[in-house]
Design a protein around this motif. Structure first.
Motif, PDB file in Angstrom:
ATOM      1  N   MET A   1       0.840  -1.177   0.000  1.00 58.53           N
ATOM      2  CA  MET A   1       0.000   0.000   0.000  1.00 58.53           C
ATOM      3  C   MET A   1       0.888   1.244   0.000  1.00 58.53           C
ATOM      4  O   MET A   1       1.990   1.220   0.519  1.00 58.53           O
ATOM      5  N   PHE A   2       0.397   2.319  -0.564  1.00 61.50           N
ATOM      6  CA  PHE A   2       1.176   3.545  -0.712  1.00 61.50           C
ATOM      7  C   PHE A   2       1.253   4.330   0.609  1.00 61.50           C
ATOM      8  O   PHE A   2       0.361   4.246   1.444  1.00 61.50           O
ATOM      9  N   SER A   9      -7.473   7.419   6.922  1.00 59.78           N
ATOM     10  CA  SER A   9      -6.774   6.133   6.865  1.00 59.78           C
ATOM     11  C   SER A   9      -6.968   5.546   5.462  1.00 59.78           C
ATOM     12  O   SER A   9      -7.770   6.065   4.664  1.00 59.78           O
ATOM     13  N   HIS A  10      -6.298   4.456   5.179  1.00 63.58           N
ATOM     14  CA  HIS A  10      -6.503   3.762   3.898  1.00 63.58           C
ATOM     15  C   HIS A  10      -7.955   3.301   3.755  1.00 63.58           C
ATOM     16  O   HIS A  10      -8.513   3.342   2.653  1.00 63.58           O
ATOM     17  N   GLU A  11      -8.575   2.899   4.847  1.00 67.19           N
ATOM     18  CA  GLU A  11      -9.980   2.487   4.798  1.00 67.19           C
ATOM     19  C   GLU A  11     -10.878   3.669   4.433  1.00 67.19           C
ATOM     20  O   GLU A  11     -11.838   3.518   3.673  1.00 67.19           O
ATOM     21  N   ASP A  12     -10.580   4.854   4.987  1.00 73.59           N
ATOM     22  CA  ASP A  12     -11.342   6.062   4.648  1.00 73.59           C
ATOM     23  C   ASP A  12     -11.177   6.414   3.170  1.00 73.59           C
ATOM     24  O   ASP A  12     -12.126   6.812   2.501  1.00 73.59           O
ATOM     25  N   VAL A  13      -9.948   6.278   2.665  1.00 78.59           N
ATOM     26  CA  VAL A  13      -9.680   6.535   1.246  1.00 78.59           C
ATOM     27  C   VAL A  13     -10.520   5.596   0.384  1.00 78.59           C
ATOM     28  O   VAL A  13     -11.168   6.028  -0.578  1.00 78.59           O
ATOM     29  N   PRO A  46      -8.649  -1.242  -4.011  1.00 79.29           N
ATOM     30  CA  PRO A  46      -8.037  -1.121  -2.685  1.00 79.29           C
ATOM     31  C   PRO A  46      -7.003  -2.203  -2.386  1.00 79.29           C
ATOM     32  O   PRO A  46      -6.132  -2.002  -1.537  1.00 79.29           O
ATOM     33  N   ASP A  47      -7.073  -3.321  -3.080  1.00 79.37           N
ATOM     34  CA  ASP A  47      -6.097  -4.393  -2.848  1.00 79.37           C
ATOM     35  C   ASP A  47      -4.715  -4.021  -3.360  1.00 79.37           C
ATOM     36  O   ASP A  47      -3.700  -4.380  -2.752  1.00 79.37           O
ATOM     37  N   VAL A 135       0.129   4.515  -7.188  1.00 79.27           N
ATOM     38  CA  VAL A 135       0.307   5.663  -6.302  1.00 79.27           C
ATOM     39  C   VAL A 135       1.572   5.451  -5.474  1.00 79.27           C
ATOM     40  O   VAL A 135       1.754   4.397  -4.866  1.00 79.27           O
ATOM     41  N   THR A 136       2.454   6.450  -5.486  1.00 79.13           N
ATOM     42  CA  THR A 136       3.700   6.344  -4.724  1.00 79.13           C
ATOM     43  C   THR A 136       3.614   7.086  -3.395  1.00 79.13           C
ATOM     44  O   THR A 136       4.337   6.753  -2.458  1.00 79.13           O
ATOM     45  N   LYS A 137       2.751   8.092  -3.312  1.00 83.41           N
ATOM     46  CA  LYS A 137       2.450   8.747  -2.037  1.00 83.41           C
ATOM     47  C   LYS A 137       1.190   9.569  -2.226  1.00 83.41           C
ATOM     48  O   LYS A 137       0.873  10.010  -3.339  1.00 83.41           O
TER      49      LYS A 137
END
Length: 155
Positions: A1-2, A9-13, A46-47, A135-137
């Motif tokens: 993950m980036f 959070s990643h979940e929010d994204v 998302p994976d 995505v790198t950041k």
């Protein structure tokens, strides 16, 4: 993950990008060193953390990304409360021979393939490609707590 910083959070994204029916604003460099930006429909995985877009193989952006695959992007709301995600990444272009991605995007953004626009995009003579963004950041922001949703949008 980036790598991710900011409000979410990643979940929010994932939740935001799954619900969003706004295009990604994608920026890159032209072969002569200029800047280029355009908006494209997208889907998010998302994976893998990838954003995937579809466009015509003949689009200028395809030629530009083949010269320089680095990009910046933003996906954000256009009405208050302002919130979204922006970042950087690397683009990869691959054929979308069966237009599978394009069909999913037509379902996502137009609700199907019955419109005139959908039919013109699905024309058998139109060559389609996938633009996949690794995505790198990324950075997120969310002004929901300090900006009412009924605030007038800037024109």
């Amino acid at each position: 993950m980036f790598p991710l910083s900011g409000a979410w959070s990643h979940e929010d994204v994932t939740a935001f990008l799954d619900d969003a029916r706004i295009p990604v604003r994608l920026a890159c460099r032209t072969p002569k060193g200029g800047l280029w930006m355009l908006s494209l429909w997208f889907e998010y995985d998302p994976d893998t953390g990838q954003l995937a877009c579809a466009t015509a193989a003949s689009a200028d952006i395809v030629r530009y990304l083949r010269e320089d695959d680095t990009v910046a992007f933003e996906i954000s709301t256009n009405r208050p409360p302002y919130r979204g995600i922006r970042g950087q990444g690397i683009a990869t272009i691959t054929p979308d021979d069966e237009k599978a991605l394009l069909r999913r995007l037509l379902d996502r953004y137009l609700g199907g393939t019955d419109s005139g626009l959908a039919q013109s995009l699905l024309d058998p003579d139109r060559e389609e490609v996938r633009i996949e963004l690794d995505v790198t950041k990324a950075y997120t922001w969310d002004y929901s707590d300090r900006m009412p949703s009924d605030a007038p949008a800037e024109q």
